[in-house]
Design a protein around this motif. Sequence first.
Motif, short mmCIF file in Angstrom:
data_model
loop_
_atom_site.label_atom_id
_atom_site.label_comp_id
_atom_site.label_asym_id
_atom_site.label_seq_id
_atom_site.Cartn_x
_atom_site.Cartn_y
_atom_site.Cartn_z
N ILE A 3 0.81 -1.22 0.00
CA ILE A 3 0.00 0.00 0.00
C ILE A 3 0.84 1.27 0.00
N ARG A 57 -8.07 -0.95 7.45
CA ARG A 57 -8.33 -1.84 6.32
C ARG A 57 -8.41 -3.27 6.81
N SER A 58 -8.88 -4.14 5.94
CA SER A 58 -9.15 -5.51 6.37
C SER A 58 -8.53 -6.50 5.41
N ASP A 70 -12.64 4.10 8.05
CA ASP A 70 -12.75 2.65 7.88
C ASP A 70 -12.86 2.33 6.39
N GLN A 71 -11.84 1.68 5.86
CA GLN A 71 -11.79 1.35 4.43
C GLN A 71 -11.80 -0.16 4.20
N ARG A 72 -12.63 -0.86 4.95
CA ARG A 72 -12.66 -2.32 4.81
C ARG A 72 -13.00 -2.77 3.40
N TYR A 73 -13.76 -1.94 2.67
CA TYR A 73 -14.19 -2.33 1.32
C TYR A 73 -13.50 -1.50 0.24
N ALA A 74 -12.39 -0.86 0.57
CA ALA A 74 -11.76 0.06 -0.38
C ALA A 74 -11.35 -0.63 -1.67
N GLU A 75 -10.87 -1.86 -1.57
CA GLU A 75 -10.38 -2.54 -2.77
C GLU A 75 -11.50 -2.88 -3.75
N ASP A 93 -16.84 5.51 7.31
CA ASP A 93 -16.50 4.31 6.54
C ASP A 93 -16.68 4.63 5.06
N SER A 137 -7.42 -7.43 10.65
CA SER A 137 -7.48 -6.06 10.15
C SER A 137 -6.15 -5.37 10.44
N GLU A 173 -8.59 4.11 -5.94
CA GLU A 173 -8.39 3.85 -4.52
C GLU A 173 -7.86 5.10 -3.83
#
Length: 360
Positions: free
Chosen positions: A58, A201-202, A170-175, A140, A215, A181
Amino acid sequence: MVFQGSTYLGLLKGSQAVSRQLPPAIREEIRVILRDVNYNVPRNDGCASLRRELGDSIGQSPEHILVFGSSSDPFRDLALSMRGAKVLMPWGCGGAAEVFASLGFDVISVPLTYDGKFSFPIESFLDEWSSARPDVVYLDIPNDPTGLSLSKDDLIMLSLFCGNSLWLIDQRYAEFSIQDELDLKYLFDRWQGKKGLGIIRSLSFAWGLGAMDISYMVWDHRGGEAVKFPSSNKIESPRGEILTHLVRRCYGWMESRTYSCRYIRDEFAKGCSKIPGIEVYQGDGPFLLLGFNDQVWSQVADLFTQRDWTIPIEVPNINSPFVQVFATSEEALSSLLKDILLVTGDHHVETEEGVKAAIA
């Protein structure tokens, strides 16, 4: 020494579940590691190698990366330093409001606006911040469950006004985002906040490691030294070794997986949008939101209670029923779409060709 404790057994189960999703060559590598790792003595090296691999993927320095063994650990750690603090967030943060409230925080929620589509009320958010002066701002991006995102410029503008609050993004779904991005370096370089900035991130979603619940957070602690995260960087080997290997080897596969999820989601949305009485709200993330009129909902409600990847959602100030649908697999969503079409009266979809025609 043979490592046979509950940690190893949980790791073995989680890794086997994850490896079924991987390409054959990587799956074989994981199998060999699992075989050999049973003879390794667990040790804690501060997750140095894992943080280094994450940093490389990243574009961040490992010293700014904190790894957590559970997605709830950052919130629990924050409560140790800031119990009873005020938290400002938009509505619909994937259960985050309940988590903060359960840990003793005073949660202040600003509803998203809705006029046929969802949008983030920046002015209302800033007004609430000015009056409440929260200790923590939580966002998020993309938002769960609406998929709503904010641009980098929006975030920078918000940070200029919210500089006295600690920020968690909260960028758990960023990808899974269809937009570019979020550039972490861009955000950190322009950050005007006087307290810490954490971007969560997760590995559980985009990397397909749901069975491991891992995470990590990119943490800028300038001015935020008083906040500690004691549970971070405590993942022991061999768990850390396997995660390090997965991050090193799976980045390209992860990109193809997230593209596949977006494609499946888009095809399902296309089919649902042609059914009278169903509204499709589609943003970023591996999910979409469906809204129903009362007549259609009375026909299809049972279909959504039978699946654990379809989640009823209550939207504030809106009486219509909503359901969040995750893009689990092409087979699962195709089957659901076929069932919806059948119960709403389209009997031409009893064949696979009929379903394809409904989507086309």
